[in-house]
Scaffold this active site. Sequence first.
Site, short mmCIF file in Angstrom:
data_model
loop_
_atom_site.label_atom_id
_atom_site.label_comp_id
_atom_site.label_asym_id
_atom_site.label_seq_id
_atom_site.Cartn_x
_atom_site.Cartn_y
_atom_site.Cartn_z
N ALA A 424 0.70 -1.17 0.12
CA ALA A 424 -0.05 -0.11 0.00
C ALA A 424 0.72 1.34 -0.11
O ALA A 424 1.93 1.18 0.75
CB ALA A 424 -0.85 -0.20 1.29
N CYS A 425 0.49 2.27 -0.70
CA CYS A 425 1.18 3.47 -0.90
C CYS A 425 0.12 4.55 -1.00
O CYS A 425 -1.27 4.31 -0.84
CB CYS A 425 1.96 3.70 -1.96
SG CYS A 425 1.40 3.54 -3.66
N ASP A 426 0.56 5.81 -1.11
CA ASP A 426 -0.35 6.93 -1.19
C ASP A 426 -1.35 6.98 -2.20
O ASP A 426 -2.54 7.15 -1.94
CB ASP A 426 0.66 8.22 -1.23
CG ASP A 426 -0.10 9.50 -0.53
OD1 ASP A 426 -0.70 9.11 0.49
OD2 ASP A 426 0.44 10.42 -0.61
N ILE A 458 -3.66 3.35 0.38
CA ILE A 458 -3.84 3.01 1.90
C ILE A 458 -5.34 3.28 1.98
O ILE A 458 -6.08 2.61 2.74
CB ILE A 458 -3.02 4.03 2.42
CG1 ILE A 458 -1.69 3.47 2.69
CG2 ILE A 458 -3.67 4.21 4.06
CD1 ILE A 458 -0.74 4.15 3.42
#
EC number: 2.7.1.197
Length: 512
Positions: A424-426, A458
């Site tokens: 998960a990233c921005d 996220i």
Amino acid sequence: MSQTEEKKGIGRRVQAFGSFLSSMIMPNIGAFIAWGFIAAIFIDNGWFPNKDLATLAGPMITYLIPLLIAFSGGRLIYDLRGGIIAATATMGVIVALPDTPMLLGAMIMGPLVGWLMKKTDQLIQPRTPQGFEMLFNNFSAGILGFIMTIAGFKILAPLMKFIMHILSVAVEALVHAHLLPLVSILVEPAKIVFLNNAINHGVFTPLGADQAAKAGQSILYTIESNPGPGLGILLAYMIFGKGTAKATSYGAGIIHFFGGIHEIYFPYVLMRPLLFIAVILGGMTGVATYQATGFGFKSPASPGSFIVYCLNAPRGEFLHMLLGVFLATLVSFVVAALIMKFTKEPKQDLEAATAQMETTKGKKSSVASKLVSSDKNVNTEENASGNVSETSSLDDDPEALLDNYNTEDVDAHNYNNINHVIFACDAGMGSSAMGASMLRNKFKKAGINDITVTNTAINQLPKDAQLVITQKKLTDRAIKQTPNAIHISVDNFLNSPRYEELLNNLKKDDQA
């Protein structure tokens, strides 16, 4: 709370808000590009004019794209139910202003209606008689959709008309006064030290769509996305840099210019703050060039890659596109070269600059972190499975939250029932996709074939997530989103020793 901690808290909240805005737009970039291709190819002055196919362009920008954005915004708040009613209600704003693409209206209506749907269900569901669940669920959603569609038509639409008019007048005034390049004074530093995707997708994309629908193209799509200023910085490091910064600038240049991942050059600017002058002047040059030549794109140039620029360039304006990128690169390079040649070496190294960039942005960057290789260890205490009840008390202390979940102690967790790993990233697209691809390859080589590896934003982490891998600055947000999952923090998506530790643990559990 100290002033420093308060500033960090505000920074995180603003970054989270910017991330939310971009999370509504970025999943729908494919639809923007499809619309841009149809408009560029089939309209009267397109590459291959076709009167029948050209009729697709109008409905797509008027109806399809705003509805997709509204659905995405509602879904971020309240899953499918929130997304569906949000899209329904947004029709009120769209129909009230059919001549203006209601992207901004959709960005407001989507999350608002999703939140209202969530609160409505929280109010009604505990009071629903047994056997009437479907009736109450459907009618509560329908009634809310009805009310908000009318509210959108009568209340939000006039407000959006006023806002869009003010913004359009402001942009036109800057254009007519030949002052649009001055926007780079704000945009270039802001994207490096604070908001990146939020600037492009939260501001320029909706305004650009409105401008493109009326004029056929928009210069606003070029303001933040031009790869020239960043390339100029990296070229200067290739020639005048020293040590690690020089050695890594070659790979960074390729990733930035052709991959469109701009954040990779941010640490190079932060190493020498005077280089902000170079990117500002480079950005201003690019905007001034495009303004002078009347150049613009029909759809967003996302990611800001030279390849995307080539594909998006309107017919007959390819040289104008090249000129804007070339001059922006040249000016940025010359100014950066002068600064590097005649100023002292920075006290701050690349690793420290990367850490500074990640702190100010409130997020970790895998591509920037690829430039350095460091792992920081923190003390860890308990497994995530026993910590759900404690999460709320630790919300204001991200470090304590990470300690509580043992995010940096891979061996502290039980992986017996893990069959899905999520990166998960921005935004859920660039860095997390690269990390997921890399781990899939490691699993394949290790003979682990029964575990799925995916990536997401996220904000869109599923509640039933099992194992979530994030970069350290984002892990606290991921924990709040999925408190029941196992969370692993890494400093670098592409180069972390924790992957080998994870592989060893999974192999042990598989053999047990």
